[in-house]
Design a protein around this motif. Structure first.
Motif, PDB file in Angstrom:
ATOM      1  N   LEU A  37       0.829  -1.202   0.000  1.00 11.58           N
ATOM      2  CA  LEU A  37       0.000   0.000   0.000  1.00 11.58           C
ATOM      3  C   LEU A  37       0.866   1.254   0.000  1.00 11.58           C
ATOM      4  N   LEU A  38       1.901   1.280   0.833  1.00  7.05           N
ATOM      5  CA  LEU A  38       2.776   2.450   0.895  1.00  7.05           C
ATOM      6  C   LEU A  38       3.450   2.692  -0.451  1.00  7.05           C
TER       7      LEU A  38
ATOM      8  N   ASP B 140       3.163   6.101  -2.913  1.00  6.07           N
ATOM      9  CA  ASP B 140       4.432   6.798  -3.126  1.00  6.07           C
ATOM     10  C   ASP B 140       5.030   7.265  -1.800  1.00  6.07           C
ATOM     11  N   ILE B 141       4.962   6.396  -0.807  1.00  3.85           N
ATOM     12  CA  ILE B 141       5.595   6.665   0.485  1.00  3.85           C
ATOM     13  C   ILE B 141       6.633   5.572   0.695  1.00  3.85           C
ATOM     14  N   THR B 142       7.839   5.799   0.223  1.00  4.60           N
ATOM     15  CA  THR B 142       8.897   4.798   0.332  1.00  4.60           C
ATOM     16  C   THR B 142      10.101   5.307   1.109  1.00  4.60           C
TER      17      THR B 142
ATOM     18  N   LEU C 188      10.121  -2.974  11.113  1.00  7.70           N
ATOM     19  CA  LEU C 188      11.299  -2.646  10.307  1.00  7.70           C
ATOM     20  C   LEU C 188      12.087  -3.876   9.855  1.00  7.70           C
ATOM     21  N   LYS C 189      11.798  -5.048  10.377  1.00  6.42           N
ATOM     22  CA  LYS C 189      12.615  -6.216  10.038  1.00  6.42           C
ATOM     23  C   LYS C 189      12.494  -6.540   8.541  1.00  6.42           C
ATOM     24  N   ASP C 190      13.598  -7.046   7.994  1.00  7.66           N
ATOM     25  CA  ASP C 190      13.656  -7.339   6.552  1.00  7.66           C
ATOM     26  C   ASP C 190      13.177  -6.123   5.748  1.00  7.66           C
ATOM     27  N   PHE C 191      13.698  -4.969   6.106  1.00 11.20           N
ATOM     28  CA  PHE C 191      13.252  -3.717   5.490  1.00 11.20           C
ATOM     29  C   PHE C 191      13.430  -3.798   3.975  1.00 11.20           C
ATOM     30  N   PRO C 192      12.378  -3.496   3.197  1.00 14.97           N
ATOM     31  CA  PRO C 192      12.450  -3.687   1.744  1.00 14.97           C
ATOM     32  C   PRO C 192      13.549  -2.843   1.096  1.00 14.97           C
ATOM     33  N   SER C 193      14.185  -3.399   0.087  1.00 10.44           N
ATOM     34  CA  SER C 193      15.304  -2.713  -0.565  1.00 10.44           C
ATOM     35  C   SER C 193      14.868  -1.494  -1.351  1.00 10.44           C
ATOM     36  N   ASP C 194      13.575  -1.429  -1.731  1.00 11.16           N
ATOM     37  CA  ASP C 194      13.101  -0.258  -2.477  1.00 11.16           C
ATOM     38  C   ASP C 194      12.594   0.847  -1.553  1.00 11.16           C
ATOM     39  N   PHE C 195      12.715   0.650  -0.250  1.00 16.05           N
ATOM     40  CA  PHE C 195      12.387   1.687   0.726  1.00 16.05           C
ATOM     41  C   PHE C 195      13.685   2.274   1.272  1.00 16.05           C
ATOM     42  N   ARG C 196      13.574   3.462   1.833  1.00 14.72           N
ATOM     43  CA  ARG C 196      14.737   4.154   2.381  1.00 14.72           C
ATOM     44  C   ARG C 196      14.421   4.580   3.810  1.00 14.72           C
ATOM     45  N   TYR C 197      15.335   4.282   4.713  1.00 17.00           N
ATOM     46  CA  TYR C 197      15.165   4.662   6.113  1.00 17.00           C
ATOM     47  C   TYR C 197      16.119   5.801   6.442  1.00 17.00           C
ATOM     48  N   ILE C 198      15.573   6.965   6.800  1.00 18.26           N
ATOM     49  CA  ILE C 198      16.370   8.128   7.187  1.00 18.26           C
ATOM     50  C   ILE C 198      16.445   8.143   8.703  1.00 18.26           C
TER      51      ILE C 198
ATOM     52  N   MET D 140       6.293   9.882   6.002  1.00 17.98           N
ATOM     53  CA  MET D 140       6.028   8.939   7.090  1.00 17.98           C
ATOM     54  C   MET D 140       7.133   8.980   8.124  1.00 17.98           C
ATOM     55  N   VAL D 141       6.732   8.899   9.397  1.00 16.36           N
ATOM     56  CA  VAL D 141       7.654   8.916  10.534  1.00 16.36           C
ATOM     57  C   VAL D 141       7.353   7.707  11.406  1.00 16.36           C
ATOM     58  N   ASN D 142       8.397   7.054  11.893  1.00 19.28           N
ATOM     59  CA  ASN D 142       8.237   5.910  12.796  1.00 19.28           C
ATOM     60  C   ASN D 142       8.989   6.224  14.092  1.00 19.28           C
ATOM     61  N   VAL D 143       8.246   6.332  15.208  1.00 21.73           N
ATOM     62  CA  VAL D 143       8.857   6.659  16.498  1.00 21.73           C
ATOM     63  C   VAL D 143       8.590   5.533  17.481  1.00 21.73           C
ATOM     64  N   HIS D 144       9.188   5.630  18.654  1.00 24.24           N
ATOM     65  CA  HIS D 144       9.181   4.537  19.621  1.00 24.24           C
ATOM     66  C   HIS D 144       8.095   4.710  20.665  1.00 24.24           C
TER      67      HIS D 144
END
Length: 542
Positions: free
Chosen positions: A12-13, A17-19, A33-43, A67-71
């Protein structure tokens, strides 16, 4: 084979266009985040407030949802100051956090987000923890729709950590399109146009929604057809009009009485794309002059509802401008507009000092920076005590070339410049980015320097060092509060801090130093921190 919740959500992401995901990982987020897809980018950032601000800058620069991922509860609490700013900036963000496993939620183990929907309020448009794991993909689609629809803003999703590996109900999530602009009531707009045409001495007050909606050109055309002054709404985070245009008067003050005094002599004012009004210091007085009628156009019903005066129309600001220009009668040019010397800034510059010291004044520094910076430079600002000098020496002449925070909550601009520079790279514009930040402001989200270095972003950080919270000393004058402790901040080694986070860092003390170090910085691939001592000064707030 049945897909997992994670697989369907990442699909869906991709379609939305949220990669790119901005974040700081925590134990409850690792299952996402596990097995983070290679076509996504983590800043990666080093603290959650920086993650939110960087995503905010990126979303504004790219004009799309980020998109933001926090703890869980701890990270969400860290992020709150910049969630507040994203809300006031009208930036569409999907902010996610993990939560503990569903089996343990009832007993509230360590780091549980106990009331996940409640914690980020009131600074998100929608806040939700799915009742079932199977609802996660659809919750993301709703979050996307809520973030984009006017008024745009951040939304929050809490996802228990054991949801991601569970089987999805369907192989694909439902994708929907949503509107990003709302139209106006044509009868009401005609009434506003008639009032503008019939007014003897009207004035336009433009807000940041015009900049967000790419409305500079139509805003200029309306002003020129009416031949009336244009003010920027008080404390505008995005300039809505070129500061060098002959019809531009400046930025309105953000206190009641002085703002009202600026509008004296006008019989009609129309605010387009801004609140009525954004105030901070309390200076008693009338909201508007006695003989002035106020009209207000906003896409936010809450903003319209809380306006203390004026007649409102709900509409996208740029759509309203496009409608008005066809309805208003042209006016002949009258007297030339008197420009306030401090431009967009809501308060004047501090009085010029005569000093035998070799230390630069804020005016000398900003004049030099404008001279040495490429014309297309994007300016990011968080130096509140020097706004008058900055806008006097560096007037904003083109759209999307100046960013600051709508909230006044320090710590947004440094990491936001990371997102803005990343957007310049991803968009292919490749404009240079300069962030002018006070030595006090720098400390609130200093970790953003590390992200700038890790992403090898060519940001020039100018750290204006006056060894004090000068803007608070201005409030001490206004509020008559002598003897307040904690307004000086000595012994900060900005160069050491910059180097510690992986940036090139230098100290510049003269005009020649500033020119040389900036010229070198603009040629450098990574970030440069330039510490510049300036003479301390206390600006008047009104």
């Amino acid at each position: 084979m049945q897909k997992t919740i994670r697989q369907v959500t990442f699909d869906l992401l991709r379609k939305l266009d949220i990669t790119t995901v901005f974040g700081n990982p925590g134990s409850t987020e690792e299952t996402f985040l596990k097995d983070f897809p290679s076509d996504f980018r983590y800043i990666q950032t080093l603290q959650e407030a920086s993650a939110v601000a960087a995503a905010d800058g990126y979303a504004q620069g790219m004009r799309k949802v980020a998109m933001v991922n926090v703890h869980t509860s701890a990270g969400l609490s860290n992020a709150m100051s910049n969630i507040l700013t994203a809300y006031m900036n009208r930036t569409p963000l999907i902010i996610t956090a993990g939560n503990q496993t569903r089996e343990m939620l009832l007993m509230e183990p360590w780091l549980t987000n106990i009331e996940p929907e409640t914690l980020p309020k009131p600074w998100v448009k929608w806040s939700y923890q799915p009742v079932r794991a199977e609802d996660v993909p659809a919750a993301f689609m709703r979050a996307y729709a809520m973030a984009l629809q006017p008024p745009a803003g951040p939304v929050f999703l809490s996802i228990p950590l054991d949801d991601w590996d569970k089987p999805a109900l369907a192989q694909e999530a439902v994708v929907r399109s949503v509107p990003q602009r709302i139209g106006y009531d044509p009868v009401r707009l005609q009434e506003f146009a008639t009032a503008l045409s019939n007014a003897k001495n009207p004035v336009l007050i433009y807000g940041s929604a015009i900049a967000r909606g790419q409305g500079w050109d139509i805003g200029i055309k309306l002003a020129e057809k009416l031949n009336v002054p244009v003010w920027a709404a008080p404390a505008s985070e995005r300039p809505p009009f070129p500061e060098t245009h002959p019809l531009y008067a400046g930025g309105l003050p953000f206190a009641t009485k002085p703002l009202s005094e600026k509008l004296e002599g006008h019989d009609l004012a129309i605010v387009i794309g801004a609140p009525v009004f954004r105030y901070y210091p309390y200076v008693a007085g009338s909201y508007i002059p006695e003989k002035l009628r106020l009209l207000h156009i906003t896409d936010d019903p809450i903003e319209a509802g809380r306006a203390p005066v004026g007649d409102s129309l709900l509409s996208d600001a740029v759509l309203a401008l496009e409608g008005l220009i066809n309805l208003v009668a042209p006016r002949a040019a009258s007297n030339s507009v008197v420009k306030q010397p401090h431009g967009l800034a809501p308060h004047p510059a501090a009085p010029e000092q005569t000093s035998q010291s070799s230390i630069l004044s804020a005016t000398e520094l900003f004049r030099t920076l404008r001279e040495v910076s490429p014309k297309e430079t994007v300016l990011v600002e968080e130096s509140p005590s020097n706004l008058g000098e900055l806008h006097r020496e560096w007037p904003i002449e083109s759209p999307d070339s100046f960013y600051t925070f709508a909230s006044g909550s320090l710590g947004w601009n440094l990491p936001a410049s990371v997102g803005i520079a990343l957007a310049e790279r991803d968009s292919g514009r490749h404009r240079p980015v300069m962030a002018i930040i006070g030595d006090g402001s720098m400390q609130y989200s200093i970790q953003g320097l590390w992200s700038a270095a890790q992403q090898n972003l060519p940001i020039v950080f100018i750290i204006v060092k006056n060894n004090e919270y000068a803007i608070l000393k201005s409030f001490a004058v206004l509020e008559e509060t002598p003897g307040v402790p904690g307004l000086d901040i000595p012994n900060l080694d900005i160069v050491a801090l910059g180097k510690g986070y992986g940036c090139t860092a230098v100290r510049a003390e003269t005009v020649e130093d500033v020119k040389k170090t900036c010229e070198e910085a603009f040629k450098r691939n990574g970030p440069t921190v330039i510490e510049v001592p300036i003479l301390p000064s206390i600006p008047p707030l009104i």
